[in-house]
Enzyme design. Structure first.
Site, PDB file in Angstrom:
ATOM      1  N   ASP A 199       5.883   1.402  -3.002  1.00  0.00           N
ATOM      2  CA  ASP A 199       7.204   1.591  -2.408  1.00  0.00           C
ATOM      3  C   ASP A 199       7.614   3.017  -2.693  1.00  0.00           C
ATOM      4  OD1 ASP A 199      10.040   1.163  -1.563  1.00  0.00           O
ATOM      5  OD2 ASP A 199       9.360  -0.916  -1.489  1.00  0.00           O
ATOM      6  N   HIS A 256       9.300   3.741   3.049  1.00  0.00           N
ATOM      7  CA  HIS A 256       9.165   3.372   1.626  1.00  0.00           C
ATOM      8  C   HIS A 256       7.937   4.041   1.002  1.00  0.00           C
ATOM      9  CE1 HIS A 256      12.339   0.287   1.413  1.00  0.00           C
ATOM     10  NE2 HIS A 256      12.037   0.050   2.658  1.00  0.00           N
ATOM     11  N   GLU A 315      12.253  -1.045   7.475  1.00  0.00           N
ATOM     12  CA  GLU A 315      13.322  -0.088   7.167  1.00  0.00           C
ATOM     13  C   GLU A 315      12.976   1.389   7.341  1.00  0.00           C
ATOM     14  OE1 GLU A 315      16.325  -2.142   4.160  1.00  0.00           O
ATOM     15  OE2 GLU A 315      14.528  -1.443   3.161  1.00  0.00           O
TER      16      GLU A 315
HETATM   17  C1  TNX Z   1      15.221  -4.598   1.770  1.00  0.00           C
HETATM   18  S1  TNX Z   1      13.298  -6.796   2.490  1.00  0.00           S
HETATM   19  C2  TNX Z   1      13.931  -4.183   1.532  1.00  0.00           C
HETATM   20  C3  TNX Z   1      13.538  -3.790   0.162  1.00  0.00           C
HETATM   21  C4  TNX Z   1      14.706  -3.869  -0.787  1.00  0.00           C
HETATM   22  C5  TNX Z   1      15.473  -5.138  -0.488  1.00  0.00           C
HETATM   23  C6  TNX Z   1      16.559  -5.457  -1.445  1.00  0.00           C
HETATM   24  C7  TNX Z   1      12.542  -5.503   2.891  1.00  0.00           C
HETATM   25  C8  TNX Z   1      11.428  -5.683   3.770  1.00  0.00           C
HETATM   26  N1  TNX Z   1      12.940  -4.294   2.453  1.00  0.00           N
HETATM   27  O1  TNX Z   1      12.963  -2.522   0.163  1.00  0.00           O
HETATM   28  O2  TNX Z   1      14.230  -3.845  -2.079  1.00  0.00           O
HETATM   29  O3  TNX Z   1      16.027  -5.032   0.789  1.00  0.00           O
HETATM   30  O4  TNX Z   1      17.057  -6.746  -1.236  1.00  0.00           O
END
Ligand code: TNX
Length: 746
Positions: A199, A256, A315
């Site tokens: 990440d 990430h 994301e």
């Molecule tokens: C979203 S769920 C993210 C993570 C974060 C999380 C915290 C997802 C695919 N991505 O990077 O840690 O929210 O709840």
């Protein structure tokens, strides 16, 4: 006479044993038929396997080793089938579910039938739960009772994918802890461990080809050391497979990826002046980056035999790609219409490579945007419905939504709870999770592989805290994934859970203890008296409370019916467990002119953030200062807030106070302004006040107070959405959330 008596006693004993043990298996088996008597393990008990299978030893190992350790009994492999005191394992292709089993326990024999060794392993897990909890002790236990009740269990899981995800990037977890965690998952008949290895904060996978990856420090997380060597990962894969758990490794791309890009900056986007662009830490989606990611995945696939490889896909802010001339050119050259298609093109290239190696990709549900890669499996996290969308497109889906399955969210209303990510998912909530999205045909339902709970570890630094966040919620998830939908019953689950917790105690698992947390619910009577009802899942045990801010004792008022509240008060309440008061809660009520008057809303809150309903806005209770997922905060996604209070009569008002949550890192933004309108007929409204809301510098609760002097029967409050998430913020370009908890009118 004597023998009649002894038969009676032994019958009584065995029934008692039955009541104690058979009713406690978690996850609940499909069918249990009680029989008379019990089977007793002793020094002479043997094991006979019909049909050779190398993996069968692994399936039987937990029983063999736990009996040996706690009782000294060593079960021996026999070459002959016996008529009594034997465990017979038989492979039977008529058992259609590959993980199913039939376990027939009589006073003479334990007969296990399964199609595959995994079924034998699950029969063994059920047997362990029929033995006393002390069997889980790590040392010898004197006088342990090794009887188990005679019965027949016919059992098979509802879903083939039963998973837990652990993020080891945000905080590294040592190898020994990972093994302990895998053991816990296996006891719950879970069969997938999704290992989030990379990440933004750190890359935990040792790459031989790119050795800077796992040593690079992300500027976001400078002190967080640790990575898994290839040997350690191979060892963990083996350890898991001996417990019938497949590890799904995840390398999260294209976003990430800050840590990877710190190590290899040549794969980040540059703006027209040559400056690096890093928003969510996205790779620049050029051919060189794709080749780099594919190289890493080659190493990943060498270590992890899993058919499914998780490539992330979540994301990406995509802001960098808008600004990067390279990306713009690539879109033009490839005829890609938008940024989503650019991400989709990147994922598709990776998929081709992974498929060539005979594997399949899984991606977070953003991979649906801009066109799904042809063979991809979707991991639905933003909503259950996105899994339904995938199924309708004839793609497999795993359901792990933020609405039910996020183990990084709060599980208790207790204000002293250790800091969690946000939100609120308590034990009954995760138990109510239904992995099959609504509106699918029977054919489409088959694409839903199962449910998964996710533990992101931004706020979870050590293993004991991982356990605290995971258990007992993962126990509930295990039952959702395994047991039939019709059999699910929360109270029955809680009864069985108490016995399962004894087992976890012996295994020294630091599970959270909030099952008896008192719930409050409010209603108002005609004269605006608040009626505060208290309840909890603690059977008939009493609740004691006070109204003066002191902690309740066994001498305090015993709760019997809703408490009437007509002035600002602090309510404290607790319930009794083993003669002591536990799970104390505090509720502070700020009684004001709006209290108890239901607001009429123009648009209902988003169903994900509507726990308390519209009455939460005027019940005198504030939401959490650091958490927006409780019963007080209501959330709207991209929409304006507009609510009207009817005071019933003309009322003098000097000021109104509003509270908004502001947390850009979670896409939550204050409104751009507040407007106040008044009316005496409920038809014609005149504006009373309008006030801009400045963007706060800190995340948390923002209070906005508007003073005026007016007498009105109706008061209307409008708080327009911030509009669009600004550039350089998480979720840039997307719709922001707006959170409101209470309107105080004085
Ligand atoms: C979203 S769920 C993210 C993570 C974060 C999380 C915290 C997802 C695919 N991505 O990077 O840690 O929210 O709840």
């Amino acid at each position: 006479m004597k023998s009649v008596l002894s038969i009676c006693i032994s019958l009584l004993l065995s029934w008692n044993l039955f009541a104690q043990n058979t009713s406690s298996i978690i996850p609940l088996p499909n069918k249990i038929t009680p029989q008379k008597g019990f089977f007793q393990f002793n020094e002479k008990t043997s094991i006979r396997t019909l049909g050779d299978n190398a993996e069968t030893n692994f399936a039987l190992a937990p029983l063999v080793s736990k009996l040996k350790k706690t009782t000294g009994i060593s079960l021996k492999i026999s070459k002959k089938t016996a008529k009594f005191n034997q465990i017979i394992v038989e492979f039977d292709n008529k058992i259609t579910n590959p993980e199913g089993y039939i376990l027939a326990i009589s006073p003479q024999l334990i007969h296990i039938k399964a199609a595959k060794p995994s079924g034998v392993f699950y029969a063994v897990q059920s047997i362990l739960q029929l033995l006393p909890a002390e069997i889980e002790q790590s040392t010898f236990v004197k006088n342990i009772d090794t009887k188990i009740p005679a019965l027949t269990i016919e059992d098979a899981p509802r879903f083939p994918y039963r998973g837990i995800m652990l993020d080891v990037s945000r905080h590294f977890m040592p190898v020994d802890f990972i093994k302990k965690y895998i053991d816990e998952l296996a006891s719950l008949k879970l069969n997938r461990f999704h290992w989030h290895l990379s990440d933004g904060q750190a890359f935990r996978f040792e790459s031989k080809k790119y050795p800077l990856l796992h040593t690079a420090k992300s500027p976001q997380w400078p002190t967080n050391e640790g990575f898994y060597s290839q040997n350690e990962m191979r060892d963990i894969v083996k350890y898991a497979s001996e417990r019938f758990i497949t590890i799904i490794p995840e390398i999260d791309v294209p976003a990430h990826s800050n840590a990877a890009l710190v190590a290899y900056p040549q794969f980040a986007c540059l703006d027209s002046t040559g400056k690096q662009l890093l928003f969510q830490g996205e790779f620049c989606p050029k051919d060189e980056s794709i080749a780099f990611v594919n190289d890493i995945l080659d190493e990943v696939m060498e270590i992890f035999p899993s058919k499914y490889i998780h490539i992330g896909g979540d994301e990406a802010s995509k802001t960098a790609w808008h600004k990067c001339p390279n990306c713009q050119k690539r879109m033009k050259d490839k005829g890609l219409k938008n940024i989503d298609e650019l991400q989709s093109d990147f994922i598709k290239s990776i998929e081709v490579h992974v498929n060539q190696k005979g594997r399949q990709i899984i991606g977070w549900d953003e991979i649906l945007d801009g066109g799904l890669a042809p063979n991809a499996t979707v991991m639905a996290w933003r909503s259950i419905e996105s899994g339904g969308t995938a199924a309708k497109l004839k793609h497999q889906a795993i359901i792990s939504p933020t609405s039910h399955c996020y183990l990084d969210y709060y599980q208790s209303e207790d204000p002293n709870e250790p800091l969690a990510f946000s939100g609120f998912i308590n034990l009954p909530k995760i138990y109510s999770f239904e992995p099959i999205p609504a509106g699918l045909t029977k054919e489409e339902e088959k694409y839903i592989l199962g449910g998964q709970a996710n533990l992101w570890t931004e706020q979870v630094p050590v293993g004991s805290h991982v356990e605290y966040m995971t258990f007992p919620r993962a126990v509930a998830l295990a039952e959702v994934d395994w047991s039939t939908k019709e059999s699910r019953n929360y109270n029955d689950f809680l009864n069985r859970l108490s016995s399962y917790l004894n087992r976890m105690d012996y295994r020294q698992v630091n599970y959270a203890k909030h099952f008896f947390e008192i719930k409050t619910s409010m209603s108002t009577s005609a004269d605006n008296t608040i009626q505060l009802a208290l309840s909890c899942d603690n059977g008939d045990a009493p609740i004691y409370y006070t109204l003066d801010g002191t902690s309740p004792t066994l001498q305090s008022a015993k709760y019997s019916s809703p408490i009437a509240i007509r002035k600002s008060s602090t309510v404290k309440a607790a319930t009794v467990m083993k003669g002591k008061l536990v799970d104390e809660i505090t509720r502070t009520i700020t009684y004001n002119k709006a209290t108890g008057h239901l607001m009429t809303l123009k648009t209902a809150p988003d169903q994900r953030y509507n726990r308390g309903g519209v009455k939460a806005l005027t019940n005198g209770m504030f939401g959490g200062e650091s958490r927006f997922g409780d019963e007080e905060w209501l959330g709207w996604n991209g929409l304006d807030f507009e609510g009207t209070i009817d005071f019933g009569k003309i009322t003098d008002i000097q000021k109104a106070t509003f509270r908004f949550f502001h947390k850009p890192s979670s896409w939550i933004w204050i409104p751009s302004e507040v407007q106040i309108l008044g009316s005496n007929d409920g038809v014609n409204y005149e504006q009373i006040a309008q006030q801009k809301v400045a963007v706060p510098t800190k995340e948390g609760v923002t209070q906005v107070q508007v003073s005026f002097n007016k007498s009105v029967k109706y008061l209307r409050i409008i708080a327009p959405s911030f509009g669009t998430i600004p550039a350089n913020s998480t979720g840039a370009g997307d719709k922001p959330w707006l959170f409101v908890d209470e309107i105080v009118v004085e």
